[in-house]
Design a protein around this motif. Structure first.
Motif, PDB file in Angstrom:
ATOM      1  N   ALA A   1      11.827 -33.433  63.245  1.00  0.00           N
ATOM      2  CA  ALA A   1      12.969 -33.942  64.002  1.00  0.00           C
ATOM      3  C   ALA A   1      13.891 -32.828  64.494  1.00  0.00           C
ATOM      4  O   ALA A   1      14.669 -33.032  65.426  1.00  0.00           O
ATOM      5  N   THR A   2      13.811 -31.662  63.886  1.00  0.00           N
ATOM      6  CA  THR A   2      14.677 -30.550  64.297  1.00  0.00           C
ATOM      7  C   THR A   2      14.217 -29.909  65.606  1.00  0.00           C
ATOM      8  O   THR A   2      15.019 -29.260  66.285  1.00  0.00           O
ATOM      9  N   LEU A   3      12.929 -30.071  65.951  1.00  0.00           N
ATOM     10  CA  LEU A   3      12.372 -29.454  67.166  1.00  0.00           C
ATOM     11  C   LEU A   3      13.066 -30.025  68.386  1.00  0.00           C
ATOM     12  O   LEU A   3      12.905 -31.203  68.713  1.00  0.00           O
TER      13      LEU A   3
ATOM     14  N   ILE B   1      14.744 -24.694  51.614  1.00  0.00           N
ATOM     15  CA  ILE B   1      13.893 -25.142  52.720  1.00  0.00           C
ATOM     16  C   ILE B   1      14.203 -26.617  52.964  1.00  0.00           C
ATOM     17  O   ILE B   1      14.137 -27.437  52.048  1.00  0.00           O
ATOM     18  N   ASP B   2      14.566 -26.937  54.203  1.00  0.00           N
ATOM     19  CA  ASP B   2      15.012 -28.284  54.590  1.00  0.00           C
ATOM     20  C   ASP B   2      14.067 -28.809  55.672  1.00  0.00           C
ATOM     21  O   ASP B   2      13.900 -28.168  56.717  1.00  0.00           O
ATOM     22  N   VAL B   3      13.447 -29.951  55.400  1.00  0.00           N
ATOM     23  CA  VAL B   3      12.488 -30.524  56.352  1.00  0.00           C
ATOM     24  C   VAL B   3      12.874 -31.942  56.747  1.00  0.00           C
ATOM     25  O   VAL B   3      13.434 -32.695  55.947  1.00  0.00           O
TER      26      VAL B   3
ATOM     27  N   PHE C   1      20.554 -28.706  47.494  1.00  0.00           N
ATOM     28  CA  PHE C   1      19.441 -29.651  47.376  1.00  0.00           C
ATOM     29  C   PHE C   1      19.818 -30.885  48.187  1.00  0.00           C
ATOM     30  O   PHE C   1      21.000 -31.189  48.345  1.00  0.00           O
ATOM     31  N   GLU C   2      18.817 -31.602  48.676  1.00  0.00           N
ATOM     32  CA  GLU C   2      19.075 -32.812  49.471  1.00  0.00           C
ATOM     33  C   GLU C   2      18.064 -33.903  49.137  1.00  0.00           C
ATOM     34  O   GLU C   2      16.856 -33.673  49.185  1.00  0.00           O
ATOM     35  N   HIS C   3      18.578 -35.072  48.809  1.00  0.00           N
ATOM     36  CA  HIS C   3      17.746 -36.277  48.694  1.00  0.00           C
ATOM     37  C   HIS C   3      18.256 -37.328  49.679  1.00  0.00           C
ATOM     38  O   HIS C   3      19.437 -37.324  50.048  1.00  0.00           O
TER      39      HIS C   3
ATOM     40  N   PHE D   1      18.740 -39.907  63.113  1.00  0.00           N
ATOM     41  CA  PHE D   1      18.760 -38.706  62.271  1.00  0.00           C
ATOM     42  C   PHE D   1      20.107 -38.583  61.551  1.00  0.00           C
ATOM     43  O   PHE D   1      20.170 -38.458  60.329  1.00  0.00           O
ATOM     44  N   HIS D   2      21.178 -38.587  62.324  1.00  0.00           N
ATOM     45  CA  HIS D   2      22.513 -38.441  61.747  1.00  0.00           C
ATOM     46  C   HIS D   2      23.362 -39.641  62.153  1.00  0.00           C
ATOM     47  O   HIS D   2      23.795 -39.743  63.293  1.00  0.00           O
ATOM     48  N   ALA D   3      23.568 -40.556  61.223  1.00  0.00           N
ATOM     49  CA  ALA D   3      24.297 -41.799  61.480  1.00  0.00           C
ATOM     50  C   ALA D   3      25.553 -41.833  60.605  1.00  0.00           C
ATOM     51  O   ALA D   3      25.664 -41.071  59.649  1.00  0.00           O
TER      52      ALA D   3
ATOM     53  N   GLY E   1      12.710 -38.743  57.767  1.00  0.00           N
ATOM     54  CA  GLY E   1      12.760 -38.191  56.415  1.00  0.00           C
ATOM     55  C   GLY E   1      13.637 -36.950  56.447  1.00  0.00           C
ATOM     56  O   GLY E   1      13.671 -36.249  57.455  1.00  0.00           O
ATOM     57  N   ASP E   2      14.350 -36.668  55.362  1.00  0.00           N
ATOM     58  CA  ASP E   2      15.247 -35.494  55.329  1.00  0.00           C
ATOM     59  C   ASP E   2      15.439 -35.096  53.871  1.00  0.00           C
ATOM     60  O   ASP E   2      16.042 -35.844  53.093  1.00  0.00           O
ATOM     61  N   THR E   3      14.904 -33.930  53.511  1.00  0.00           N
ATOM     62  CA  THR E   3      15.080 -33.466  52.132  1.00  0.00           C
ATOM     63  C   THR E   3      15.024 -31.959  52.081  1.00  0.00           C
ATOM     64  O   THR E   3      14.418 -31.318  52.956  1.00  0.00           O
TER      65      THR E   3
ATOM     66  N   GLY F   1      26.662 -34.849  53.861  1.00  0.00           N
ATOM     67  CA  GLY F   1      25.525 -35.745  54.004  1.00  0.00           C
ATOM     68  C   GLY F   1      25.829 -36.738  55.116  1.00  0.00           C
ATOM     69  O   GLY F   1      26.908 -36.731  55.703  1.00  0.00           O
ATOM     70  N   HIS F   2      24.879 -37.643  55.373  1.00  0.00           N
ATOM     71  CA  HIS F   2      24.978 -38.503  56.549  1.00  0.00           C
ATOM     72  C   HIS F   2      24.120 -39.749  56.374  1.00  0.00           C
ATOM     73  O   HIS F   2      23.102 -39.719  55.679  1.00  0.00           O
ATOM     74  N   GLY F   3      24.531 -40.820  57.059  1.00  0.00           N
ATOM     75  CA  GLY F   3      23.650 -41.961  57.162  1.00  0.00           C
ATOM     76  C   GLY F   3      22.377 -41.539  57.861  1.00  0.00           C
ATOM     77  O   GLY F   3      22.361 -40.580  58.646  1.00  0.00           O
TER      78      GLY F   3
ATOM     79  N   ILE G   1      22.366 -37.211  50.339  1.00  0.00           N
ATOM     80  CA  ILE G   1      23.317 -36.494  49.488  1.00  0.00           C
ATOM     81  C   ILE G   1      22.781 -35.073  49.428  1.00  0.00           C
ATOM     82  O   ILE G   1      21.651 -34.856  48.991  1.00  0.00           O
ATOM     83  N   GLU G   2      23.550 -34.091  49.932  1.00  0.00           N
ATOM     84  CA  GLU G   2      23.003 -32.745  50.137  1.00  0.00           C
ATOM     85  C   GLU G   2      24.047 -31.657  49.915  1.00  0.00           C
ATOM     86  O   GLU G   2      24.365 -30.881  50.822  1.00  0.00           O
ATOM     87  N   PRO G   3      24.585 -31.590  48.685  1.00  0.00           N
ATOM     88  CA  PRO G   3      25.666 -30.644  48.419  1.00  0.00           C
ATOM     89  C   PRO G   3      25.243 -29.185  48.587  1.00  0.00           C
ATOM     90  O   PRO G   3      24.160 -28.793  48.172  1.00  0.00           O
TER      91      PRO G   3
ATOM     92  N   SER H   1      11.849 -26.405  60.695  1.00  0.00           N
ATOM     93  CA  SER H   1      12.520 -26.468  59.391  1.00  0.00           C
ATOM     94  C   SER H   1      13.776 -25.607  59.467  1.00  0.00           C
ATOM     95  O   SER H   1      13.967 -24.866  60.431  1.00  0.00           O
ATOM     96  N   CYS H   2      14.611 -25.710  58.441  1.00  0.00           N
ATOM     97  CA  CYS H   2      15.696 -24.755  58.250  1.00  0.00           C
ATOM     98  C   CYS H   2      15.407 -24.015  56.951  1.00  0.00           C
ATOM     99  O   CYS H   2      15.056 -24.650  55.945  1.00  0.00           O
ATOM    100  N   ILE H   3      15.514 -22.686  56.995  1.00  0.00           N
ATOM    101  CA  ILE H   3      15.246 -21.877  55.799  1.00  0.00           C
ATOM    102  C   ILE H   3      16.430 -20.942  55.588  1.00  0.00           C
ATOM    103  O   ILE H   3      16.707 -20.076  56.426  1.00  0.00           O
TER     104      ILE H   3
HETATM  105  N1  MF3 Z   1      18.182 -31.209  57.888  1.00  0.00           N
HETATM  106  C1  MF3 Z   1      19.556 -30.977  58.196  1.00  0.00           C
HETATM  107  C2  MF3 Z   1      20.332 -32.050  57.500  1.00  0.00           C
HETATM  108  O1  MF3 Z   1      20.179 -32.195  56.329  1.00  0.00           O
HETATM  109  C3  MF3 Z   1      19.795 -30.979  59.664  1.00  0.00           C
HETATM  110  C4  MF3 Z   1      19.224 -29.819  60.349  1.00  0.00           C
HETATM  111  S1  MF3 Z   1      19.550 -29.918  62.023  1.00  0.00           S
HETATM  112  C5  MF3 Z   1      19.016 -28.429  62.616  1.00  0.00           C
HETATM  113  O2  MF3 Z   1      21.078 -32.812  58.047  1.00  0.00           O
HETATM  114  F1  MF3 Z   1      19.057 -28.527  63.893  1.00  0.00           F
HETATM  115  F2  MF3 Z   1      19.797 -27.473  62.112  1.00  0.00           F
HETATM  116  F3  MF3 Z   1      17.785 -28.210  62.187  1.00  0.00           F
END
Ligand code: MF3
Ligand code: CO
Ligand code: CO
Length: 267
Positions: free
Chosen positions: A65-67, A102-104, A240-242, A183-185, A113-115, A176-178, A209-211, A76-78
């Protein structure tokens, strides 16, 4: 952004079929992190890890979804050491003792999905290990507070009070976000707060939840690439994010690791 309180600011309450869609997207996100664990070692570049994650998501019928998201061009974000979040994968090669998040975010059949988890190249310092352990436990305490009758403030308070008890600081600039078919609600899920504040939690709410927890001060700055957030004092940061869904009695964690790789060490 629409007017606060307007229709689009409402927090969606999802039905049982929605839980099934989210379960599948969340499981795939967790499987991405399970898969990448074996590739994290000194000498590998973050660009290579991103390429492996990209292929894995496509091979499982998902799209990262980040693409292309707001101009972001990676899968991803690293975020290494003092990078708080949104580190862009590239030429950077992991060195012994680096800690990294690492965030995918695989998009599967219309569900996001977001973790994220922390990983280590080799062995972490004692301080880095403590920071990762406290951040993980802070997230889990937030999740324990995620149940009907509680509020978002109860979640934030559980996270903040645990992290600060260990003399670490909570990043305020990201939340964090809905999540769900978007993706971000709404709402913003703050990782700090006071008991009883904020909206009440209701069955069917989906959110992350992603402190982000810093070993030093809470302040961050964004680098010239427009994405990379770092600690202003260059202290270490962990996250960490769940993703969770509120049930009648508590919450379901959609992104639990099927392989049991919840936090380092994974070996
Ligand atoms: N995964 C991130 C989140 O937890 C969002 C990354 S958006 C990006 O909300 F564009 F930076 F990849
Ligand atoms: Co998120
Ligand atoms: Co994320």
């Amino acid at each position: 952004m629409d007017k606060q309180g307007g229709e689009s600011r409402r927090i969606i309450l999802h039905d049982p079929a929605d839980f099934e869609g989210m379960r599948r997207a969340g499981r795939l996100a967790a499987e991405c992190l399970d898969m990448i664990a074996a590739h994290v070692r000194p000498g590998v570049s973050t660009g290579e890890l991103d390429r492996i994650l990209h292929e894995f998501m496509l091979a499982h019928d998902a799209v990262p979804a980040t693409l292309g998201y707001r101009g972001y061009t990676k899968s991803s974000c690293i975020s290494i050491n003092h990078v708080v979040c949104h580190g862009i994968p590239g030429e950077r090669v992991l060195a012994e003792g680096d800690i990294l998040n690492i965030d995918v975010t695989p998009l599967l059949d219309g569900w996001y999905g977001d973790t994220s988890r922390m990983f280590v190249a080799g062995e972490p310092s004692t301080k880095a290990r403590l920071l990762m352990d406290v951040t993980y436990e802070a997230m889990m305490r937030g999740i324990a507070a995620a149940k009907p009758g509680n509020t978002f403030g109860d979640i934030g308070h559980a996270i903040q009070s645990y992290a600060e008890r260990h003399r670490f600081s909570i990043v305020r600039d990201f939340c964090g976000h809905g999540i769900g078919r978007t993706f971000h609600a709404p709402p913003n899920v703050l990782h700090f707060g006071r008991p009883g504040e904020g909206p009440e939690l209701k069955p069917g709410m989906f959110f992350t939840i992603e402190p982000m927890v810093n070993a030093g001060r809470a302040e961050v700055k964004i680098l010239d690439d427009g994405w990379t957030a770092v600690t202003r004092d260059r202290s270490l940061s962990a996250q960490f994010e769940h993703m969770v869904g509120i049930t009648e009695t508590g919450c379901e964690i959609f992104t639990l690791s099927p392989a049991g790789l919840h936090k380092p060490p994974y070996a």
